[in-house]
Design an enzyme around this catalytic site. Structure first.
Site, mmCIF file in Angstrom:
data_model
loop_
_atom_site.group_PDB
_atom_site.id
_atom_site.type_symbol
_atom_site.label_atom_id
_atom_site.label_comp_id
_atom_site.label_asym_id
_atom_site.label_seq_id
_atom_site.Cartn_x
_atom_site.Cartn_y
_atom_site.Cartn_z
ATOM 1 C CB CYS A 1 3.281 0.682 2.152
ATOM 2 S SG CYS A 1 2.154 -0.173 1.038
ATOM 3 C CG ASP B 1 6.805 5.908 -0.079
ATOM 4 O OD1 ASP B 1 6.428 4.735 0.134
ATOM 5 O OD2 ASP B 1 7.970 6.291 0.108
ATOM 6 C CG HIS C 1 -0.919 1.347 4.125
ATOM 7 N ND1 HIS C 1 0.044 2.048 3.419
ATOM 8 C CD2 HIS C 1 -0.570 1.445 5.422
ATOM 9 C CE1 HIS C 1 0.925 2.548 4.266
ATOM 10 N NE2 HIS C 1 0.580 2.189 5.476
#
Length: 843
Positions: A194, A191, A358
């Site tokens: 991370c 979101d 990520h």
């Protein structure tokens, strides 16, 4: 819906006296069922009163204020704002899997405890209640293969695991040192927060849902006592990067860039995503906060917030569909809390993984008592080059920007040598050298460009603006000719091994994002146009290498034994002694000089040791045990439901097109699955414990279907989706109609490998991939759902392509694993041939 939820929340707070943040967590965990939330609150009150220890960070420095009860606790943080999450399905979407989701009530208590003991962002005291240990996954080898694979795909970021292992960045040390544990990336919510989610998972085992770490990060950057020193380190490194691209900032532009960095760390949501076609599935009538994506400097600041080193495992280059490296990935490397004295820091590093924009926490698995494996993280890559040490240079308060930058004498005074870097690593971490067996050879990492040879020296990204070439030493004139021949021979061997390695990095991720990233990279990467690669090091060696090698081997034996004893778990500072005997009069300790000698030898192609930092793994706290037990109980219920659904689907398949009997099944799980009512939690958990060998296999990752792929940004240059800025990070989400995100997308497991002693050592290696089927991001073409393609033998599926030879398309279980075209041809052939069994015998 919003007014009703706000009213329920207000009533709950008034009736219980709970904090708004805790009240919201309890209500969301029970889908806004007030009675169930009240029951959980009463259980928490009882647990809080007598069971939990007063501190979750046993052994950490600093005094702690005793925790008060729920009713009389003083508010130490502002009430949690009413976020725009107006639908209870959002909570299922955000954390629909993982340990913390299954135990929301106990996690809420742990979060409340940690944040209530928090302080400011300064360095006079520990800003947060920081554990000195790392979170560990439970020992999954005690469960049978089916249930174990279910937990693996539920908790582990498998696409990241495969991508980084194939790139030679993660777990390469396990293949050369069988005593090292494999590290696994935990599944993390995407979101925009991370980085902080991953840090929280790596320490406590739950996400940073209350934005506790993000708020501490923002406070340190905005008003911390280290603010000015951090700014100087950032500006120095940014200046060196700007030189590579010819950029020159004015003072106003520098201040604007700094303010933007602080703004990125804010806990205020950047935007809210509603239902639109750009999201994977979307959520009807719901909005979810999305936070600004953070940069590598925020990782450096986070190391100061946590008072511990951070090591990020990442690839060095982003590649397009043709394997061409066109953008650097700057996150990989070591981040030390250099503005905090080493004696006040934890020496066990926090290890994170970064892939496809990520972050995930890298954790080990709990071991059996008789297992001798150790958790370590190498501080070099597989070619023994020291990892980048980010933001390591502080030019000082007297540095005149714009003037001293062009003064070579002034520049030389602040550039870090290899000795200085090793001294910093010895000071802030427990480090050691692990000896390798004579036949051990580390796998080669991906080259910075597809045409670069394995022996080419990559040009250094100017992190900290330092260079190690001077410290490595010049080549000896007497041995230079012979070494050139040996180096040329090694290069040819490495080039041959890398032939397939480059092809393995070609992936669907590059196909979909390559062109857009190239288009956007010019404007977004202007200040990061640095050359790819890690720390630049010369490959020459000093004269008298043989004598140096003998001295090194003799001294290492005694030094390594003493070092392992001295490498305690507490935050002990390793200050270099003054003028130690035998180090040539150097101002650094003998240990640092020995490390320098070993590292120089390794960089010349004679690597005999791995330079690692040790990870402290201690006993879990009570809240973690409770959290894990609740998760396992919840996972068992979901596993049984999934097995029943798959069994029903098998019956439908066999009754429809079915041409054969149902796949064979193991008797152990069947006896449990068919029971209409399960036993209690503890006995049910034990029911899955079998005598299977201790292997731990990772299933092949899948894309999860076109409509449910996990969108991620890539460095500040991802695709513009729905008119959003290219650096937007979208939350991972799946259609609400699916009870479990992984149910229809994860293939069956491949058999794992076993070590000689029967342990799970080495069994975490992913199954072999063909070059044509593997991609740089670890994804494969969508395979058949688990258990559908077993055929008459009931084996796990070993292929996803069409069964027709020489057909490049993919089959489906509904068409007997043929593609649609070949399936029609096969039906016509079977109509012409009287013996329908030819289908089975032929293929």
């Amino acid at each position: 819906m919003t007014l009703d939820m706000d009213a329920v929340l207000s009533d709950f707070v008034r009736s219980t006296g709970a904090e708004p943040g805790l009240a919201r967590d309890l209500l969301e965990g029970k889908n806004w069922d007030v009675n169930a939330a009240l029951s959980d609150f009463e259980q928490l009150r009882q647990v809080h009163a007598g069971n939990l220890p007063p501190s979750f960070s046993e052994g950490s420095g600093g005094s702690r204020t005793p925790e008060k009860g729920f009713s009389d606790r003083e508010p130490t943080r502002p009430p949690r704002p009413i976020l725009q999450r107006q639908d209870d399905i959002v909570q299922e979407k955000r954390l629909s899997r993982g340990i913390s989701h299954a135990s929301s009530s106990i996690v809420s208590l742990a979060r409340s405890h940690v944040s209530s003991n928090g302080g400011g962002g300064g360095s006079n005291e520990h800003p947060l209640e920081m554990p000195i240990c790392a979170f560990q996954l439970p020992d999954l080898t005690v469960y049978n293969e089916d249930f174990r694979s279910f937990i693996e795909r539920d908790l582990i970021e498998q696409s990241m695991l495969v991508a980084l292992e194939q790139a030679g960045r993660l777990n390469w040390w396990v293949s050369v040192d069988p005593t090292s544990q494999r590290l696994l990336p935990l599944a993390t919510t995407g979101d925009g927060n991370c980085l902080l989610h991953a840090a929280s998972l790596g320490m406590w085992g739950f996400h940073d849902r209350d934005l506790m770490l993000r708020k501490a990060l923002y406070a340190l950057m905005e008003k911390g006592v280290e603010k000015e020193a951090l700014k100087r380190r950032w500006r120095w490194q940014q200046t060196q990067q700007n030189k590579e691209s010819g950029l020159v900032y004015t003072e106003d532009e520098w201040q604007k860039e700094w303010n933007e960095l602080i703004k990125l760390a804010s806990s205020e949501p950047r935007m809210h995503l509603g239902t639109n076609g750009a999201n994977c599935g979307g959520v009807e009538s719901s909005e979810e906060p999305v936070y600004e994506s953070l940069e590598e400097f925020h990782v450096f600041v986070l190391a100061h917030v946590l008072r511990r080193p951070i090591v990020v495992v990442a690839d060095t280059m982003l590649r397009d569909s043709g394997g061409e490296a066109f953008a650097p990935i700057p996150f990989g490397g070591i981040y030390l809390p250099l503005e905090v004295p080493a004696s006040q820091c934890h020496r066990s590093p926090l290890v994170l993984a970064y892939d496809q924009a990520h972050f995930s926490a890298l954790v080990s698995m709990e071991q059996k008592e008789n297992t001798k494996e150790q958790a370590v993280i190498p501080l070099t890559d597989s070619e023994y080059k020291l990892l980048p040490l980010h933001f390591a240079v502080d030019p000082g308060k007297g540095w005149e920007w714009g003037k001293d930058d062009s003064d070579n004498v002034r520049l030389a005074s602040v550039i870090l040598s290899l000795e200085v870097k090793l001294h910093l690593l010895h000071s802030y971490m427990n480090v050691k050298w692990i000896p390798l067996s004579s036949d051990a050879q580390a796998p080669l990492a991906q080259p910075e460009s597809p045409t670069a040879s394995a022996g080419d020296e990559p040009r250094s990204t100017p992190e900290s603006g330092d260079s190690d070439k001077e410290s490595v030493g010049s080549s000896s004139t007497s041995n230079e000719g012979g070494r050139r021949k040996e180096k040329s021979k090694r290069d040819r061997e490495k080039d041959k091994k890398r032939a397939d390695s480059v092809a393995n990095k070609l992936g669907s991720f590059g196909k979909t994002l390559g062109s857009k990233l190239k288009k956007n990279m010019g404007g977004l990467m202007h200040s990061k146009g640095s050359k790819p690669g890690g720390v630049g090091t010369g490959l020459g060696g000093s004269s008298g290498t043989e004598t140096l090698e003998k001295k090194k081997k003799n001294s290492l034996k005694s030094w390594k034994g003493g070092k392992e004893e001295a490498a305690g778990d507490g935050p002990v500072s390793e200050k270099p002694p003054a003028e130690s005997v035998g180090n040539g009069g150097s101002k650094y300790s003998q240990e640092v000089m020995q490390s320098l000698s070993i590292l120089r030898t390794a960089m010349q192609g004679e690597g005999k040791f791995i330079f690692v930092g040790t990870l402290k793994m201690g006993h879990r706290h009570q809240y973690q045990e409770e959290m894990i037990q609740r998760y396992l109980s919840d996972a068992e219920e979901r596993f049984l439901a999934e097995q029943k659904q798959k069994e029903a689907e098998r019956k439908i398949m066999n009754g429809g097109i079915g041409g054969g009997p149902p796949p064979a099944k193991k008797p152990e799980p069947d006896a449990r699955e068919e029971q209409p009512t399960g036993p209690p939690a503890e006995s049910r958990a034990m029911a899955f414990s079998t005598g299977y060998p201790g292997d731990f296999t990772i299933p092949r990752p899948s894309g999860g279907g076109v409509h449910c792929q996990e969108p991620r940004r890539q460095l500040a240059g991802g695709p513009c989706v729905g008119g959003l800025p290219p650096y937007a990070t979208f939350p991972r989400q799946c259609p609400p109609g699916r009870p479990y995100p992984h149910q229809d997308s994860i293939p069956s497991l491949e058999p794992g490998s076993h070590s000689k002693d029967g342990l799970h050592r080495g069994a975490l290696l992913p199954p072999p991939y063909r070059v044509a089927d593997s991609y740089s991001n670890g994804y494969r073409e969508p395979p058949e759902p688990d258990g559908w393609a077993g055929g008459l033998r009931g084996l796990p599926p070993t292929q996803t392509k069409c069964k027709q030879p020489n057909c490049s398309f993919y089959g489906h279980p509904e068409t007997n694993n043929f593609c649609s075209c070949c399936y029609r041809e096969e039906l016509r052939r079977r109509e012409r041939e009287p013996d329908g069994e030819l289908l089975v015998h032929r293929f």
